[in-house]
Each structure stands twice: as C-alpha cells, then as structure tokens.
Design a protein around this motif. Structure first.
Motif, PDB file in Angstrom:
ATOM      1  N   ALA A 108       0.821  -1.214   0.000  1.00  0.00           N
ATOM      2  CA  ALA A 108       0.000   0.000   0.000  1.00  0.00           C
ATOM      3  C   ALA A 108       0.855   1.265   0.000  1.00  0.00           C
ATOM      4  CB  ALA A 108      -0.931  -0.008   1.213  1.00  0.00           C
ATOM      5  N   PHE A 109       1.936   1.260   0.737  1.00  0.00           N
ATOM      6  CA  PHE A 109       2.801   2.439   0.774  1.00  0.00           C
ATOM      7  C   PHE A 109       3.406   2.702  -0.605  1.00  0.00           C
ATOM      8  CE2 PHE A 109       6.956   4.414   1.378  1.00  0.00           C
ATOM      9  CZ  PHE A 109       6.564   5.580   2.009  1.00  0.00           C
ATOM     10  N   GLY A 110       3.894   1.647  -1.267  1.00  0.00           N
ATOM     11  CA  GLY A 110       4.460   1.801  -2.608  1.00  0.00           C
ATOM     12  C   GLY A 110       3.425   2.284  -3.611  1.00  0.00           C
ATOM     13  N   ILE A 111       2.204   1.786  -3.490  1.00  0.00           N
ATOM     14  CA  ILE A 111       1.130   2.226  -4.377  1.00  0.00           C
ATOM     15  C   ILE A 111       0.841   3.710  -4.147  1.00  0.00           C
ATOM     16  CG2 ILE A 111      -1.338   1.994  -4.860  1.00  0.00           C
ATOM     17  CD1 ILE A 111      -0.995  -1.027  -4.312  1.00  0.00           C
ATOM     18  N   GLY A 112       0.841   4.135  -2.885  1.00  0.00           N
ATOM     19  CA  GLY A 112       0.599   5.544  -2.577  1.00  0.00           C
ATOM     20  C   GLY A 112       1.671   6.459  -3.148  1.00  0.00           C
ATOM     21  N   VAL A 113       2.924   6.058  -3.019  1.00  0.00           N
ATOM     22  CA  VAL A 113       4.022   6.868  -3.568  1.00  0.00           C
ATOM     23  C   VAL A 113       3.936   6.898  -5.089  1.00  0.00           C
ATOM     24  CG1 VAL A 113       6.532   7.024  -3.810  1.00  0.00           C
ATOM     25  CG2 VAL A 113       5.527   6.511  -1.588  1.00  0.00           C
ATOM     26  N   ALA A 114       3.654   5.761  -5.711  1.00  0.00           N
ATOM     27  CA  ALA A 114       3.527   5.721  -7.168  1.00  0.00           C
ATOM     28  C   ALA A 114       2.368   6.594  -7.635  1.00  0.00           C
ATOM     29  CB  ALA A 114       3.330   4.276  -7.636  1.00  0.00           C
ATOM     30  N   ALA A 115       1.255   6.554  -6.915  1.00  0.00           N
ATOM     31  CA  ALA A 115       0.111   7.400  -7.272  1.00  0.00           C
ATOM     32  C   ALA A 115       0.469   8.876  -7.135  1.00  0.00           C
ATOM     33  CB  ALA A 115      -1.090   7.060  -6.392  1.00  0.00           C
ATOM     34  N   LEU A 116       1.252   9.219  -6.120  1.00  0.00           N
ATOM     35  CA  LEU A 116       1.703  10.600  -5.959  1.00  0.00           C
ATOM     36  C   LEU A 116       2.533  11.036  -7.162  1.00  0.00           C
ATOM     37  CD1 LEU A 116       1.998  13.140  -4.155  1.00  0.00           C
ATOM     38  CD2 LEU A 116       4.067  12.083  -3.253  1.00  0.00           C
ATOM     39  N   PHE A 117       3.431  10.177  -7.622  1.00  0.00           N
ATOM     40  CA  PHE A 117       4.235  10.495  -8.806  1.00  0.00           C
ATOM     41  C   PHE A 117       3.348  10.684 -10.034  1.00  0.00           C
ATOM     42  CE2 PHE A 117       7.967   9.279  -6.415  1.00  0.00           C
ATOM     43  CZ  PHE A 117       8.965  10.054  -6.986  1.00  0.00           C
ATOM     44  N   LEU A 118       2.331   9.853 -10.166  1.00  0.00           N
ATOM     45  CA  LEU A 118       1.430   9.985 -11.315  1.00  0.00           C
ATOM     46  C   LEU A 118       0.625  11.283 -11.253  1.00  0.00           C
ATOM     47  CD1 LEU A 118       0.244   6.284 -11.638  1.00  0.00           C
ATOM     48  CD2 LEU A 118       1.801   7.514 -13.155  1.00  0.00           C
TER      49      LEU A 118
ATOM     50  N   SER B  98       2.884  14.054 -12.172  1.00  0.00           N
ATOM     51  CA  SER B  98       3.108  14.010 -13.611  1.00  0.00           C
ATOM     52  C   SER B  98       1.971  14.679 -14.372  1.00  0.00           C
ATOM     53  CB  SER B  98       3.266  12.556 -14.068  1.00  0.00           C
ATOM     54  OG  SER B  98       3.376  12.482 -15.458  1.00  0.00           O
ATOM     55  N   VAL B  99       0.741  14.365 -13.995  1.00  0.00           N
ATOM     56  CA  VAL B  99      -0.419  14.998 -14.640  1.00  0.00           C
ATOM     57  C   VAL B  99      -0.394  16.507 -14.405  1.00  0.00           C
ATOM     58  CG1 VAL B  99      -2.932  15.173 -14.572  1.00  0.00           C
ATOM     59  CG2 VAL B  99      -1.846  12.924 -14.597  1.00  0.00           C
ATOM     60  N   ALA B 100      -0.074  16.920 -13.176  1.00  0.00           N
ATOM     61  CA  ALA B 100      -0.004  18.350 -12.868  1.00  0.00           C
ATOM     62  C   ALA B 100       1.064  19.039 -13.711  1.00  0.00           C
ATOM     63  CB  ALA B 100       0.272  18.551 -11.382  1.00  0.00           C
TER      64      ALA B 100
ATOM     65  N   THR C  32      10.002  16.677 -17.804  1.00  0.00           N
ATOM     66  CA  THR C  32       9.887  16.385 -16.375  1.00  0.00           C
ATOM     67  C   THR C  32       8.631  15.566 -16.087  1.00  0.00           C
ATOM     68  OG1 THR C  32      10.985  18.491 -15.941  1.00  0.00           O
ATOM     69  CG2 THR C  32       9.892  17.427 -14.090  1.00  0.00           C
ATOM     70  N   ALA C  33       7.533  15.926 -16.741  1.00  0.00           N
ATOM     71  CA  ALA C  33       6.280  15.186 -16.543  1.00  0.00           C
ATOM     72  C   ALA C  33       6.421  13.746 -17.019  1.00  0.00           C
ATOM     73  CB  ALA C  33       5.144  15.882 -17.277  1.00  0.00           C
ATOM     74  N   SER C  34       7.092  13.540 -18.142  1.00  0.00           N
ATOM     75  CA  SER C  34       7.266  12.182 -18.670  1.00  0.00           C
ATOM     76  C   SER C  34       8.130  11.338 -17.746  1.00  0.00           C
ATOM     77  CB  SER C  34       7.898  12.238 -20.059  1.00  0.00           C
ATOM     78  OG  SER C  34       7.058  12.917 -20.940  1.00  0.00           O
ATOM     79  N   LEU C  35       9.225  11.897 -17.246  1.00  0.00           N
ATOM     80  CA  LEU C  35      10.098  11.143 -16.340  1.00  0.00           C
ATOM     81  C   LEU C  35       9.381  10.832 -15.022  1.00  0.00           C
ATOM     82  CD1 LEU C  35      13.478  13.002 -16.925  1.00  0.00           C
ATOM     83  CD2 LEU C  35      12.830  10.726 -17.719  1.00  0.00           C
ATOM     84  N   THR C  36       8.650  11.794 -14.502  1.00  0.00           N
ATOM     85  CA  THR C  36       7.898  11.573 -13.267  1.00  0.00           C
ATOM     86  C   THR C  36       6.815  10.513 -13.479  1.00  0.00           C
ATOM     87  OG1 THR C  36       8.275  13.888 -12.689  1.00  0.00           O
ATOM     88  CG2 THR C  36       6.593  12.728 -11.450  1.00  0.00           C
ATOM     89  N   GLY C  37       6.148  10.566 -14.611  1.00  0.00           N
ATOM     90  CA  GLY C  37       5.131   9.567 -14.931  1.00  0.00           C
ATOM     91  C   GLY C  37       5.730   8.179 -15.081  1.00  0.00           C
ATOM     92  N   ALA C  38       6.926   8.097 -15.689  1.00  0.00           N
ATOM     93  CA  ALA C  38       7.588   6.793 -15.845  1.00  0.00           C
ATOM     94  C   ALA C  38       7.921   6.195 -14.482  1.00  0.00           C
ATOM     95  CB  ALA C  38       8.851   6.942 -16.694  1.00  0.00           C
ATOM     96  N   VAL C  39       8.405   7.023 -13.551  1.00  0.00           N
ATOM     97  CA  VAL C  39       8.691   6.533 -12.196  1.00  0.00           C
ATOM     98  C   VAL C  39       7.398   6.049 -11.531  1.00  0.00           C
ATOM     99  CG1 VAL C  39       9.462   7.224  -9.890  1.00  0.00           C
ATOM    100  CG2 VAL C  39      10.765   7.923 -11.890  1.00  0.00           C
ATOM    101  N   GLY C  40       6.308   6.779 -11.725  1.00  0.00           N
ATOM    102  CA  GLY C  40       5.027   6.375 -11.154  1.00  0.00           C
ATOM    103  C   GLY C  40       4.530   5.054 -11.708  1.00  0.00           C
ATOM    104  N   VAL C  41       4.647   4.869 -13.021  1.00  0.00           N
ATOM    105  CA  VAL C  41       4.202   3.616 -13.649  1.00  0.00           C
ATOM    106  C   VAL C  41       5.049   2.446 -13.164  1.00  0.00           C
ATOM    107  CG1 VAL C  41       4.064   2.386 -15.851  1.00  0.00           C
ATOM    108  CG2 VAL C  41       3.153   4.699 -15.663  1.00  0.00           C
ATOM    109  N   LEU C  42       6.368   2.628 -13.121  1.00  0.00           N
ATOM    110  CA  LEU C  42       7.239   1.547 -12.639  1.00  0.00           C
ATOM    111  C   LEU C  42       6.956   1.226 -11.177  1.00  0.00           C
ATOM    112  CD1 LEU C  42      10.611   2.443 -14.365  1.00  0.00           C
ATOM    113  CD2 LEU C  42       9.065   0.560 -14.909  1.00  0.00           C
ATOM    114  N   GLY C  43       6.685   2.251 -10.379  1.00  0.00           N
ATOM    115  CA  GLY C  43       6.329   2.017  -8.983  1.00  0.00           C
ATOM    116  C   GLY C  43       5.039   1.234  -8.846  1.00  0.00           C
ATOM    117  N   MET C  44       4.061   1.542  -9.686  1.00  0.00           N
ATOM    118  CA  MET C  44       2.794   0.789  -9.669  1.00  0.00           C
ATOM    119  C   MET C  44       3.020  -0.665 -10.071  1.00  0.00           C
ATOM    120  SD  MET C  44      -0.049   1.986  -8.640  1.00  0.00           S
ATOM    121  CE  MET C  44      -0.705   3.603  -8.386  1.00  0.00           C
ATOM    122  N   LEU C  45       3.848  -0.876 -11.107  1.00  0.00           N
ATOM    123  CA  LEU C  45       4.110  -2.247 -11.551  1.00  0.00           C
ATOM    124  C   LEU C  45       4.815  -3.063 -10.476  1.00  0.00           C
ATOM    125  CD1 LEU C  45       5.215  -1.654 -15.250  1.00  0.00           C
ATOM    126  CD2 LEU C  45       3.092  -2.693 -14.448  1.00  0.00           C
ATOM    127  N   ALA C  46       5.632  -2.421  -9.666  1.00  0.00           N
ATOM    128  CA  ALA C  46       6.358  -3.140  -8.622  1.00  0.00           C
ATOM    129  C   ALA C  46       5.512  -3.335  -7.361  1.00  0.00           C
ATOM    130  CB  ALA C  46       7.637  -2.385  -8.265  1.00  0.00           C
TER     131      ALA C  46
END
Length: 154
Positions: free
Chosen positions: A76-86, A89-91, A108-122
């Motif tokens: 849940a913590f990892g999902i929360g951090v990944a959602a924050l990155f996403l 990214s949208v902002a 910057t938005a693309s790199l932040t979004g990529a970190v968010g997606v990878l965090g969600m996948l993990a």
C-alpha cells in the motif's frame, strides 16, 4: 500567481516528505525488532518480573509476522508513492500546456510519470511480502514472470 511561484513550495514538500520517509524506514521493525527483544530477554536476570511479559510479546510478534508473511498482499505504501508520482506528472503536463508548452515541463512530466508507472508495476501485484512491504522470494519484479525461450524449466 504564477506557476513558478509554486516550484519552491513543491520542493519544500518533497524535501519534508523525503525526510519523514527516511526516518520512518530507519526505525527497527519486524524481525529486526524481535531480534533486539530476544537480545534484551537474554540480558534480563532470571528473577525479573517482566521476563514472562517480554516472552509473550515476542511470541505474539512472531505469530503476527508469520501470519502476514503467509498471505499475498499489495504494498500500500508503494502504491501511494507511485500514485503521488502519477498525480505530479499529470499536474506537470497541465502546467506545461497552460504555460505555452515549454519542453522541460513535458520532459519532467514524462520522467515523473515513468517513475510512477514503474512504482505501480512493482507495488500493485499481490505477492508474499514482509512487514515492510518487500517481496519475499520469487519474482522481484512482475514483468520477469516468464522464462526466456529455450530456458530449462525443470
């Protein structure tokens, strides 16, 4: 108010959040805490009145750890951090679109979004995890589930 005025505030929020998370993860938890309790138990004299209470506490903690580790769950913590990155990214994409489309907003938005997606996948797949949310054995990353072609699967 301009978007540039919000950047120092965003930096401050991320710095405070990073310091909080760093401190949170440095505190002993799970098996490490049980190990410290066992060392303390060994140091107590036999006539100590809290020795039995500490033994019961250690037993209860171990039962809880074993119960949690035997169940597949999400981090849940990892999902929360990944959602924050996403969300960030949208902002950033919106801010880039509203300010005329400077390339660095979208980069910057693309790199932040990529970190968010990878965090969600993990973090999102259900797996056996320890108390800190780290996967126990098996696949460390869900995309590595299939063996490469020609690999011996015996």
């Amino acid at each position: 108010m301009t978007w540039a005025a919000l950047l120092p505030l965003a930096g401050l929020v991320f710095a405070v959040l990073g310091a909080f998370l760093n401190r949170r993860h440095q505190q002993p938890r799970g098996r490490h805490r049980v190990k410290m309790d066992l060392e303390l138990l060994a140091l107590l004299p036999e006539e100590s009145g809290v020795k039995d209470e500490l033994r019961e506490h250690i037993d209860g903690t171990l039962r809880r750890i074993i119960g949690v580790e035997g169940v597949a769950r999400r981090d849940a913590f990892g999902i929360g951090v990944a959602a924050l990155f996403l969300v960030v990214s949208v902002a950033l994409f919106v801010a880039g679109a509203l300010t005329g489309g400077a390339w660095w907003w979208f980069t910057t938005a693309s790199l932040t979004g990529a970190v968010g997606v990878l965090g969600m996948l993990a973090s999102a797949p259900k797996r056996l995890r320890d108390l800190a949310g780290r996967p126990i054995g098996g696949d460390e990353f869900p995309l590595d589930r299939k063996a490469p072609p020609g690999a011996d699967e015996s």
